[in-house]
Design a protein around this motif. Structure first.
Motif, PDB file in Angstrom:
ATOM      1  N   ARG A 174      18.643 -50.317 -38.123  1.00 37.85           N
ATOM      2  CA  ARG A 174      19.283 -49.074 -37.696  1.00 37.85           C
ATOM      3  C   ARG A 174      20.798 -49.092 -37.921  1.00 37.85           C
ATOM      4  O   ARG A 174      21.552 -48.447 -37.197  1.00 37.85           O
ATOM      5  N   SER A 175      21.262 -49.859 -38.885  1.00 42.89           N
ATOM      6  CA  SER A 175      22.703 -49.942 -39.165  1.00 42.89           C
ATOM      7  C   SER A 175      23.486 -50.205 -37.883  1.00 42.89           C
ATOM      8  O   SER A 175      24.398 -49.465 -37.498  1.00 42.89           O
ATOM      9  N   LEU A 176      23.132 -51.260 -37.224  1.00 41.37           N
ATOM     10  CA  LEU A 176      23.768 -51.583 -35.939  1.00 41.37           C
ATOM     11  C   LEU A 176      25.248 -51.878 -36.135  1.00 41.37           C
ATOM     12  O   LEU A 176      25.667 -52.373 -37.188  1.00 41.37           O
ATOM     13  N   PRO A 177      26.073 -51.566 -35.134  1.00 41.82           N
ATOM     14  CA  PRO A 177      27.488 -51.928 -35.207  1.00 41.82           C
ATOM     15  C   PRO A 177      27.660 -53.434 -35.416  1.00 41.82           C
ATOM     16  O   PRO A 177      26.847 -54.231 -34.934  1.00 41.82           O
ATOM     17  N   LYS A 178      28.689 -53.780 -36.133  1.00 43.31           N
ATOM     18  CA  LYS A 178      28.933 -55.188 -36.431  1.00 43.31           C
ATOM     19  C   LYS A 178      29.102 -55.982 -35.141  1.00 43.31           C
ATOM     20  O   LYS A 178      29.821 -55.575 -34.242  1.00 43.31           O
ATOM     21  N   GLY A 179      28.431 -57.110 -35.086  1.00 49.47           N
ATOM     22  CA  GLY A 179      28.532 -57.969 -33.909  1.00 49.47           C
ATOM     23  C   GLY A 179      27.516 -57.681 -32.831  1.00 49.47           C
ATOM     24  O   GLY A 179      27.516 -58.359 -31.792  1.00 49.47           O
ATOM     25  N   THR A 180      26.628 -56.690 -33.038  1.00 45.21           N
ATOM     26  CA  THR A 180      25.612 -56.390 -32.035  1.00 45.21           C
ATOM     27  C   THR A 180      24.585 -57.517 -31.983  1.00 45.21           C
ATOM     28  O   THR A 180      23.981 -57.848 -33.001  1.00 45.21           O
ATOM     29  N   PRO A 181      24.393 -58.120 -30.812  1.00 43.54           N
ATOM     30  CA  PRO A 181      23.364 -59.169 -30.724  1.00 43.54           C
ATOM     31  C   PRO A 181      21.976 -58.592 -30.980  1.00 43.54           C
ATOM     32  O   PRO A 181      21.651 -57.493 -30.525  1.00 43.54           O
ATOM     33  N   VAL A 182      21.173 -59.310 -31.719  1.00 42.95           N
ATOM     34  CA  VAL A 182      19.817 -58.877 -32.032  1.00 42.95           C
ATOM     35  C   VAL A 182      18.836 -59.879 -31.425  1.00 42.95           C
ATOM     36  O   VAL A 182      18.898 -61.070 -31.711  1.00 42.95           O
ATOM     37  N   GLU A 183      17.965 -59.380 -30.555  1.00 34.33           N
ATOM     38  CA  GLU A 183      16.925 -60.208 -29.957  1.00 34.33           C
ATOM     39  C   GLU A 183      15.613 -59.981 -30.706  1.00 34.33           C
ATOM     40  O   GLU A 183      15.256 -58.849 -31.017  1.00 34.33           O
ATOM     41  N   ARG A 184      14.902 -61.068 -30.989  1.00 30.34           N
ATOM     42  CA  ARG A 184      13.626 -60.979 -31.690  1.00 30.34           C
ATOM     43  C   ARG A 184      12.490 -61.134 -30.689  1.00 30.34           C
ATOM     44  O   ARG A 184      12.354 -62.185 -30.061  1.00 30.34           O
ATOM     45  N   TRP A 185      11.730 -60.085 -30.531  1.00 29.27           N
ATOM     46  CA  TRP A 185      10.589 -60.065 -29.624  1.00 29.27           C
ATOM     47  C   TRP A 185       9.301 -59.952 -30.437  1.00 29.27           C
ATOM     48  O   TRP A 185       9.269 -59.292 -31.470  1.00 29.27           O
ATOM     49  N   TRP A 186       8.255 -60.621 -29.968  1.00 32.54           N
ATOM     50  CA  TRP A 186       6.921 -60.477 -30.542  1.00 32.54           C
ATOM     51  C   TRP A 186       6.007 -59.865 -29.483  1.00 32.54           C
ATOM     52  O   TRP A 186       6.055 -60.249 -28.308  1.00 32.54           O
ATOM     53  N   GLN A 187       5.179 -58.911 -29.893  1.00 33.84           N
ATOM     54  CA  GLN A 187       4.357 -58.160 -28.949  1.00 33.84           C
ATOM     55  C   GLN A 187       2.899 -58.170 -29.379  1.00 33.84           C
ATOM     56  O   GLN A 187       2.576 -58.162 -30.574  1.00 33.84           O
ATOM     57  N   ASP A 188       2.002 -58.160 -28.394  1.00 34.95           N
ATOM     58  CA  ASP A 188       0.570 -58.099 -28.687  1.00 34.95           C
ATOM     59  C   ASP A 188      -0.168 -57.745 -27.398  1.00 34.95           C
ATOM     60  O   ASP A 188       0.429 -57.702 -26.316  1.00 34.95           O
ATOM     61  N   GLU A 189      -1.471 -57.488 -27.522  1.00 34.99           N
ATOM     62  CA  GLU A 189      -2.306 -57.209 -26.367  1.00 34.99           C
ATOM     63  C   GLU A 189      -3.482 -58.174 -26.349  1.00 34.99           C
ATOM     64  O   GLU A 189      -3.944 -58.645 -27.396  1.00 34.99           O
TER      65      GLU A 189
END
Length: 352
Positions: A174-189
């Motif tokens: 999403r063209s995040l602002p520079k320096g925005t922390p990005v968290e990686r989540w995995w999802q399932d049911e």
């Protein structure tokens, strides 16, 4: 009678006794002390008494000492019977195990020791017992493991392509602002019902252990997501899988995302994950996995761990009882961030 063999003199008796005090090999200590006695002017008979051996063995020790010094008196392992397979044959065996059998040619769909022994006979003309072959297999690093399922429609390059392309895509989300922390989540049911899985258990050899098994069909769904790098998780328990339940789960994930950070939620391509009715919170971006590639999702391993340890071999009295146990198991996982990290971290995704 022949003269005694002379003893090399580059080590003194005190040197050998000093080495004996530091040596951890009891047999070598006896030999060193026997040599020290000879260097002090003692007779070979006195050296034999110190070593607790015969004169002939003392003579052998002197020959070994003269040839290699104190190292020549180290205990040596008996060579034993020479191995049946050489290095080239072991490499060919490992390649054959990795390739797997051809049912039309080998008559089996998985290798057994007896099948591999027959292959060795056909290939090299060597007869090997199952016990010896088992030792060879273990020495090559093979173990008899349960196979995980793989969808027959899975494309060979999908997993490699996703692993290569996804880390750069996380930063461009999403063209995040520079320096925005990005968290990686995995999802399932995961569906948890009264017909629970029966897991392996320790039991006496030759017996068949039993475990309770319900025949009723009430069930609930755990919507779970983990962020392995942070050791945190977000989950809810719902009666069904649909877009409404998924939207509630995304709200739960958004609540656990750190302030100012953005979450990339990696998930499979189930219908309720891409529904037009699904409302995605602004601090979340969904990234679909390639089709038929569940092994890319570490939440699959979370479900296996929870079932094996907390949710199997049970009789659930009712739907409410199922929900209570699901909530208990999930909250117990949330209380163990090290467990989430251990199960969920992947080298391709986290760089170690």
């Amino acid at each position: 009678m022949s003269a005694s063999i002379g003893v090399r003199g580059d080590y003194s008796a005190s040197d050998l006794r000093s080495l004996a005090r530091r040596c951890g090999d009891a047999e070598q200590v006896r030999r060193l002390l026997a040599m020290a006695s000879i260097l002090d002017g003692g007779s070979r008979g006195e050296a034999a008494k110190i070593g607790g051996v015969t004169l002939q063995i003392v003579r052998d020790w002197v020959i070994r000492y003269n040839a290699a010094g104190p190292d020549g008196l180290k205990s040596r392992k008996a060579p034993g019977k020479p191995p049946i397979l050489n290095d080239a044959q072991r490499q060919a065996l490992a390649a054959q195990v990795e390739a797997g059998p051809l049912p039309a040619a080998h008559g089996v769909v998985r290798w057994r020791l007896i099948d591999l022994a027959q292959w060795i006979w056909d290939e090299f003309g060597l007869s090997i017992s199952k016990q010896s072959l088992s030792r060879e297999m273990r020495a090559l690093g093979f173990r008899k493991l349960s196979a995980r399922p793989r969808h027959n429609g899975q494309k060979a390059d999908d997993i490699a392509d996703f692993r290569k392309a996804s880390p750069p895509a996380w930063q461009e989300t999403r063209s995040l602002p520079k320096g925005t922390p990005v968290e990686r989540w995995w999802q399932d049911e995961a569906r948890i019902g009264q017909q629970t899985k029966l897991t392996r258990r320790w039991a006496a050899r030759g017996t068949r252990p039993s475990a309770p098994r319900d025949q009723r069909r009430s069930s609930a769904w755990i919507f779970g997501a983990i962020c392995p790098a942070e050791g945190k998780a977000a989950g809810i328990v719902m009666p069904a899988c649909n877009s409404e339940a998924m939207g509630m789960h995304l709200e739960e994930i958004a609540f656990h995302v750190a302030p100012g950070a953005h979450a990339v939620v990696i998930l499979d391509q189930a219908g309720w994950h891409g529904s037009n009715e699904l409302v995605v919170p602004p601090n979340i971006t969904l990234m679909p996995l390639p089709p038929r590639c569940p092994e890319l999702n570490p939440v699959e391993n979370v479900w296996q761990f929870m079932r094996d340890n907390w949710l199997s071999n049970r009789i659930f009295k009712s739907y409410d009882d199922i929900v209570d146990h699901c909530c208990f198991a999930w909250n117990r996982l949330v209380d163990q961030p090290w467990r989430i990290m251990s199960i969920g971290l992947r080298q391709w995704a986290h760089g170690f």
